[in-house]
Design a protein around this motif. Structure first.
Motif, mmCIF file in Angstrom:
data_model
loop_
_atom_site.group_PDB
_atom_site.id
_atom_site.type_symbol
_atom_site.label_atom_id
_atom_site.label_comp_id
_atom_site.label_asym_id
_atom_site.label_seq_id
_atom_site.Cartn_x
_atom_site.Cartn_y
_atom_site.Cartn_z
ATOM 1 N N GLY A 175 9.982 15.212 13.739
ATOM 2 C CA GLY A 175 10.685 14.821 12.526
ATOM 3 C C GLY A 175 10.586 13.332 12.284
ATOM 4 O O GLY A 175 10.362 12.883 11.149
ATOM 5 N N VAL A 176 10.723 12.540 13.353
ATOM 6 C CA VAL A 176 10.588 11.085 13.247
ATOM 7 C C VAL A 176 9.166 10.715 12.822
ATOM 8 O O VAL A 176 8.965 9.861 11.949
ATOM 9 C CB VAL A 176 10.935 10.410 14.589
ATOM 10 N N ALA A 177 8.171 11.390 13.420
ATOM 11 C CA ALA A 177 6.772 11.085 13.105
ATOM 12 C C ALA A 177 6.442 11.412 11.651
ATOM 13 O O ALA A 177 5.688 10.679 11.000
ATOM 14 C CB ALA A 177 5.845 11.866 14.033
ATOM 15 N N VAL A 178 7.010 12.508 11.133
ATOM 16 C CA VAL A 178 6.780 12.855 9.725
ATOM 17 C C VAL A 178 7.334 11.761 8.821
ATOM 18 O O VAL A 178 6.705 11.374 7.831
ATOM 19 C CB VAL A 178 7.418 14.225 9.384
ATOM 20 N N VAL A 179 8.500 11.224 9.172
ATOM 21 C CA VAL A 179 9.092 10.142 8.385
ATOM 22 C C VAL A 179 8.224 8.883 8.459
ATOM 23 O O VAL A 179 7.979 8.220 7.445
ATOM 24 C CB VAL A 179 10.527 9.836 8.873
ATOM 25 N N VAL A 180 7.737 8.544 9.664
ATOM 26 C CA VAL A 180 6.846 7.388 9.826
ATOM 27 C C VAL A 180 5.561 7.601 9.019
ATOM 28 O O VAL A 180 5.079 6.690 8.341
ATOM 29 C CB VAL A 180 6.514 7.160 11.320
ATOM 30 N N PHE A 181 5.024 8.825 9.091
ATOM 31 C CA PHE A 181 3.804 9.174 8.353
ATOM 32 C C PHE A 181 4.011 8.985 6.849
ATOM 33 O O PHE A 181 3.178 8.371 6.169
ATOM 34 C CB PHE A 181 3.438 10.632 8.655
ATOM 35 N N ILE A 182 5.134 9.488 6.331
ATOM 36 C CA ILE A 182 5.435 9.352 4.899
ATOM 37 C C ILE A 182 5.573 7.882 4.522
ATOM 38 O O ILE A 182 5.084 7.439 3.465
ATOM 39 C CB ILE A 182 6.721 10.126 4.547
ATOM 40 N N SER A 183 6.218 7.095 5.374
ATOM 41 C CA SER A 183 6.432 5.673 5.102
ATOM 42 C C SER A 183 5.111 4.911 5.026
ATOM 43 O O SER A 183 4.887 4.116 4.103
ATOM 44 C CB SER A 183 7.331 5.059 6.184
ATOM 45 N N ILE A 184 4.222 5.165 6.004
ATOM 46 C CA ILE A 184 2.922 4.489 6.004
ATOM 47 C C ILE A 184 2.070 4.971 4.832
ATOM 48 O O ILE A 184 1.334 4.183 4.213
ATOM 49 C CB ILE A 184 2.192 4.713 7.344
ATOM 50 N N ALA A 185 2.176 6.275 4.505
ATOM 51 C CA ALA A 185 1.424 6.811 3.367
ATOM 52 C C ALA A 185 1.846 6.136 2.065
ATOM 53 O O ALA A 185 1.012 5.904 1.176
ATOM 54 C CB ALA A 185 1.618 8.325 3.273
ATOM 55 N N GLU A 186 3.148 5.807 1.942
ATOM 56 C CA GLU A 186 3.637 5.102 0.753
ATOM 57 C C GLU A 186 2.953 3.742 0.623
ATOM 58 O O GLU A 186 2.573 3.321 -0.468
ATOM 59 C CB GLU A 186 5.157 4.912 0.850
ATOM 60 N N ILE A 187 2.799 3.041 1.759
ATOM 61 C CA ILE A 187 2.124 1.743 1.747
ATOM 62 C C ILE A 187 0.659 1.923 1.384
ATOM 63 O O ILE A 187 0.096 1.179 0.581
ATOM 64 C CB ILE A 187 2.236 1.056 3.122
ATOM 65 N N ALA A 188 0.013 2.927 1.984
ATOM 66 C CA ALA A 188 -1.413 3.164 1.759
ATOM 67 C C ALA A 188 -1.705 3.502 0.296
ATOM 68 O O ALA A 188 -2.751 3.118 -0.243
ATOM 69 C CB ALA A 188 -1.902 4.302 2.659
ATOM 70 N N ARG A 189 -0.788 4.235 -0.342
ATOM 71 C CA ARG A 189 -1.014 4.662 -1.736
ATOM 72 C C ARG A 189 -0.681 3.569 -2.738
ATOM 73 O O ARG A 189 -1.071 3.651 -3.902
ATOM 74 C CB ARG A 189 -0.154 5.893 -2.049
ATOM 75 N N SER A 190 0.070 2.548 -2.313
ATOM 76 C CA SER A 190 0.532 1.521 -3.240
ATOM 77 C C SER A 190 -0.305 0.257 -3.124
ATOM 78 O O SER A 190 -0.556 -0.252 -2.048
ATOM 79 C CB SER A 190 1.999 1.195 -2.970
ATOM 80 N N SER A 191 -0.728 -0.235 -4.272
ATOM 81 C CA SER A 191 -1.463 -1.511 -4.290
ATOM 82 C C SER A 191 -0.573 -2.630 -4.819
ATOM 83 O O SER A 191 -0.993 -3.763 -4.960
ATOM 84 C CB SER A 191 -2.710 -1.390 -5.185
ATOM 85 N N SER A 192 0.672 -2.296 -5.141
ATOM 86 C CA SER A 192 1.593 -3.297 -5.689
ATOM 87 C C SER A 192 2.389 -3.953 -4.573
ATOM 88 O O SER A 192 2.373 -3.531 -3.428
ATOM 89 C CB SER A 192 2.557 -2.640 -6.695
ATOM 90 N N ALA A 193 3.129 -4.982 -4.943
ATOM 91 C CA ALA A 193 3.847 -5.767 -3.939
ATOM 92 C C ALA A 193 5.274 -5.278 -3.708
ATOM 93 O O ALA A 193 6.022 -5.858 -2.948
ATOM 94 C CB ALA A 193 3.894 -7.236 -4.378
ATOM 95 N N ASP A 194 5.672 -4.170 -4.404
ATOM 96 C CA ASP A 194 7.061 -3.743 -4.284
ATOM 97 C C ASP A 194 7.327 -2.910 -3.034
ATOM 98 O O ASP A 194 8.453 -2.511 -2.780
ATOM 99 C CB ASP A 194 7.492 -2.964 -5.538
ATOM 100 N N ILE A 195 6.249 -2.630 -2.281
ATOM 101 C CA ILE A 195 6.436 -1.923 -1.011
ATOM 102 C C ILE A 195 6.696 -2.973 0.060
ATOM 103 O O ILE A 195 5.792 -3.697 0.468
ATOM 104 C CB ILE A 195 5.193 -1.079 -0.651
ATOM 105 N N SER A 196 7.928 -3.076 0.503
ATOM 106 C CA SER A 196 8.315 -4.093 1.483
ATOM 107 C C SER A 196 8.818 -3.428 2.752
ATOM 108 O O SER A 196 9.042 -2.220 2.808
ATOM 109 C CB SER A 196 9.414 -4.979 0.892
ATOM 110 N N VAL A 197 9.015 -4.243 3.786
ATOM 111 C CA VAL A 197 9.576 -3.737 5.037
ATOM 112 C C VAL A 197 10.956 -3.143 4.779
ATOM 113 O O VAL A 197 11.332 -2.106 5.340
ATOM 114 C CB VAL A 197 9.672 -4.881 6.078
ATOM 115 N N LEU A 198 11.721 -3.782 3.877
ATOM 116 C CA LEU A 198 13.067 -3.311 3.553
ATOM 117 C C LEU A 198 13.030 -1.932 2.904
ATOM 118 O O LEU A 198 13.806 -1.038 3.266
ATOM 119 C CB LEU A 198 13.760 -4.313 2.623
#
Length: 411
Positions: A175-198
């Protein structure tokens, strides 16, 4: 291929392979069924005849089944609940600290170690892949699969406390890995600067913490319903509603469905069983979910073998995949030895715990499903092939030798 045909062929093949394995081979069911389906797939591929009725039907079955959708949106909820319902919460509570640390910190360490090493490995072979996609692969290959782990640990002779650490970690870290996977996928799909660590941290907390709290809520609702009646048929139906309805609602609420199912399963298997059921209901409920677990395990590992029919095999990527077996094992060792070394001041670990936990960290259907969910621009073909190589090695080699290793280490 029609839905009726898909279900008929799948059940017949799963039953056939389960029978052959139980009657002649006598391996753990998950290993035996996957091995037989893999051998069948290799034989069908080697036939290479488009006119072969069996080959045509097998290819049609592999192409008709959306493995990622079937596992992540249907089978996973049942399998996690079925695994969690048999966990003793009292014993798990005594191991909660190492389980939580290994399922969170361990996953993050493994994700980054695998991601960095695979990034350099592809570059060394002249096939550079951006680091973000390698980290995505690290996230999907890092979780130890609870379905494979729980099935195979039953056959080994390792200490109960160590088995609980491994099985508890595997139930939560997917379950944790799926959440990490989704989080990294969000970064990978986004070319904008609104994806932050926060924003990524917020997404992680909402998914993970939200999933756990929602699982507790499902458990309490189920407990209230189960204790108010005494009819095993209706009570079994209520647990089915917890799984199907709960998993669907978790997706709608954007919280982690897998974590919700684990928590709801542990709650139902302990408080609800202990305080809300008669002896007759406990007996029927336990046997029902054990049967569901065995059937879906058989189907899952059959699908893993059959999917080999349609995987694109590139010779260079194949050899990278072979090397990645060592990479993933190294990452698993690092992700275990670092937290264990720090926790030894507070937690007693069994002798050779790091060795057993490293070799017993099996990869399975969840990694395959996440790899298949990648888009074409995320180097899907390369990572799917590498994932299959690692999963096959993990189940067939590690799964078959973990008992022998434990025996050799004196257990």
């Amino acid at each position: 291929m029609s839905t009726q045909e898909i279900i008929a062929i799948t059940i017949v093949l799963a039953a056939l392979f389960a029978y052959i394995n139980h009657r002649f081979i006598k391996w753990p069911p998950t290993i035996g069924i996957m091995a037989l389906s893999l051998i069948s797939s290799v034989l069908l591929v080697s036939l290479g005849s488009a006119t072969s009725f069996i080959s045509t039907k097998a290819l049609s079955l592999a192409r008709s089944v959306d493995f990622q959708d079937v596992l992540m949106n249907f089978m996973l909820s049942f399998l996690l609940f079925a695994g969690a319902i048999h966990v003793d919460a009292g014993k798990l509570k005594s191991e909660r600290f190492p389980v939580i640390v290994l399922a969170t910190v361990g996953i993050l360490i493994s994700t980054f170690v695998v991601g960095l090493l695979v990034h350099y490995l592809f570059g060394w072979f002249g096939m550079p892949i951006p680091l973000i996609y390698c980290l995505l692969f690290g996230a999907l290959i890092s979780p130890t699969d609870p379905i494979a782990v729980l099935g195979i640990l039953k056959k080994s002779n390792i200490p109960a406390s160590l088995e609980l650490k491994i099985s508890g970690e595997s139930l939560f870290n997917d379950g944790v890995a799926v959440v990490v996977f989704i989080s990294i996928a969000e970064i990978a799909r986004s070319s904008s600067a609104d994806i932050s660590v926060l924003s990524i941290g917020k997404l992680f907390l909402v998914e993970a913490i939200g999933g756990i709290l929602f699982g507790v809520l499902l458990g309490y609702i189920g407990y209230w319903a189960l204790r108010s009646i005494d009819d095993y048929k209706v009570e079994v139906l209520i647990t089915l509603a917890i799984v199907t309805g709960g998993y669907f609602l978790a997706g709608s609420l954007h919280v982690s469905g897998p974590l919700a199912m684990v928590v709801a399963g542990i709650f139902t298997g302990n408080k609800s069983k202990r305080e809300g059921m008669s002896d007759l209901t406990r007996d029927y409920l336990g046997k029902f979910w054990e049967m569901i677990d065995e059937i879906l395990n058989a189907v899952l590992f059959l699908f893993i073998g059959i999917e080999m029919l349609i995987i694109k095999i590139d010779q260079t990527v194949f050899w990278i995949g072979i090397i990645c077996i060592v990479v993933v094992l190294l990452a698993r060792w690092i992700s275990v030895v670092l937290p264990v070394s720090l926790m030894r001041y507070k937690v007693d670990f069994e002798k050779h715990a790091v060795t057993i936990m490293t070799w017993g960290g099996l990869r399975g259907g969840i990694s395959v499903a996440l790899a298949l969910s990648l888009g074409p621009l995320m180097y899907r073909d390369q990572f799917v092939l590498i994932t299959y190589i690692i999963v096959i090695f993990s189940i067939l080699v590690q799964g078959l030798t973990i008992g022998k290793l434990a025996k050799k280490l004196g257990y």
